[in-house]
Design an enzyme around this catalytic site. Structure first.
Site, PDB file in Angstrom:
ATOM      1  N   PRO A   2       0.834  -1.209   0.000  1.00  0.00           N
ATOM      2  CA  PRO A   2       0.000   0.000   0.000  1.00  0.00           C
ATOM      3  C   PRO A   2       0.872   1.263   0.000  1.00  0.00           C
ATOM      4  CG  PRO A   2      -0.672  -1.528   1.738  1.00  0.00           C
ATOM      5  CD  PRO A   2       0.623  -2.024   1.194  1.00  0.00           C
ATOM      6  N   GLU A   3       0.493   2.233  -0.826  1.00  0.00           N
ATOM      7  CA  GLU A   3       1.199   3.509  -0.872  1.00  0.00           C
ATOM      8  C   GLU A   3       0.223   4.612  -0.443  1.00  0.00           C
ATOM      9  OE1 GLU A   3       3.427   3.997  -4.575  1.00  0.00           O
ATOM     10  OE2 GLU A   3       3.685   1.832  -4.746  1.00  0.00           O
TER      11      GLU A   3
END
Ligand SMILES: [Zn+2]
Length: 299
Positions: A2-3
């Site tokens: 996840p960013e």
């Protein structure tokens, strides 16, 4: 992994779902997820009985403000998920390592098959901002500097491209002060917080710049293009609730997949036509990671 857009999607949903809820109990079934604490009991004692006042984000970190003035920090690592559950009597998903139960019913589960992620409760320094300034029930205050002061463990993070306002001049000066490839620079959390392998490729395509262009070689037009591409790409991805890839595990707070993967221009699109010039997208292995780009559109 996840960013920023995926973590921001979680923040927005958490703000609606958990602010005002009181933590009745916490159980930890894998101590590695709370490894910064001496033991799980210490972690639990900082949470039980507290009410959630705010939910913020800095880079890839979620900052859940408590009425004690402390902050529950969540980092999803490679494969972490935060899930809102209505019925805590149902069987927990596999790899649930931390379960938070609310007095008002329901709870929040932290699930993490690879256990690179973590949760910890940050206690502000004595002379730092106390409960008085941090208990307002706000979501996304947009004040990255105040968040850094409140959570000293995150003081190393660079500017947040969504929360922190930065002028092009300042961004250009920061780029020129380094002499490294643009992709590793965008992924350097101490330079700019929240961007990883996926969004760095999308941002650089949008800006028309190669992954290995040196940061101090950009014209002022290119600096502006890069800054705009960064803000717009991340903003678009947030609007589409982030990206879930075939081989990765991102799920939102309700267990649903994101919608931005259908909008990717180059990432994970090797040999497919470039959306701009129709030449095939190229993949190179660079620094151990796959990089996707167009040889014609990115210089
Ligand atoms: Zn192209």
């Amino acid at each position: 992994m996840p960013e920023l857009p995926e973590v921001e999607t979680l923040r927005q949903d958490l703000g609606r779902e958990v602010v005002g809820r009181k933590i009745k109990s916490v159980s930890v079934t894998n101590g590695r997820s709370v490894r910064r604490h001496a033991n799980p009991r210490q972690f639990r004692s900082l949470l039980e009985g507290r009410t959630i006042r705010s939910v913020n984000r800095l880079g890839k970190y979620l900052l859940i403000g408590l009425d004690s003035g402390n902050t529950l920090v969540v980092h999803l690592g490679m494969s972490g998920q935060l899930l809102r559950v209505r019925n805590i009597r149902e069987p927990k998903p596999k790899h649930t390592h931390v379960a938070v139960v609310f007095s008002q019913g329901g709870g929040l589960y932290y699930v993490d098959p690879r256990t690179f992620g973590e949760l910890f409760v940050s206690v502000p320094p004595e002379d730092g901002p106390g409960p008085a300034t941090r208990s307002s029930a706000t979501v996304g205050t947009g004040d990255g500097a105040a968040l850094r002061r409140a959570v000293p463990e995150l003081s190393h993070l660079g500017f947040d491209p969504v929360e922190d306002v930065m002028s092009w001049d300042r961004f250009g000066a920061l780029l020129r002060s380094r002499k490294v490839g643009l992709k590793p620079l965008l992924m350097d959390q101490e330079f700019v917080a929240g961007i990883g392998n996926l969004y760095s490729d999308e941002i650089l395509f949008s800006a028309g710049l190669r992954y290995d262009r040196l940061s101090n070689s950009l014209s002022s037009t290119e600096i502006r293009r890069l800054y705009r591409a960064m803000v717009e790409t991340l903003g678009d991805a947030i609007k589409h609730r982030g990206s879930t890839l075939a081989d990765e595990q991102y799920r939102d707070l309700f267990g649903e997949v994101g919608e931005y993967q259908g909008q990717h221009q180059v990432y994970d699109r090797e040999r497919q036509p470039c959306p701009r010039c129709r030449n095939p997208v190229v993949r190179v292995k660079w620094g151990g990671r796959s990089t996707f780009f167009c040889e014609h559109c990115q210089i």
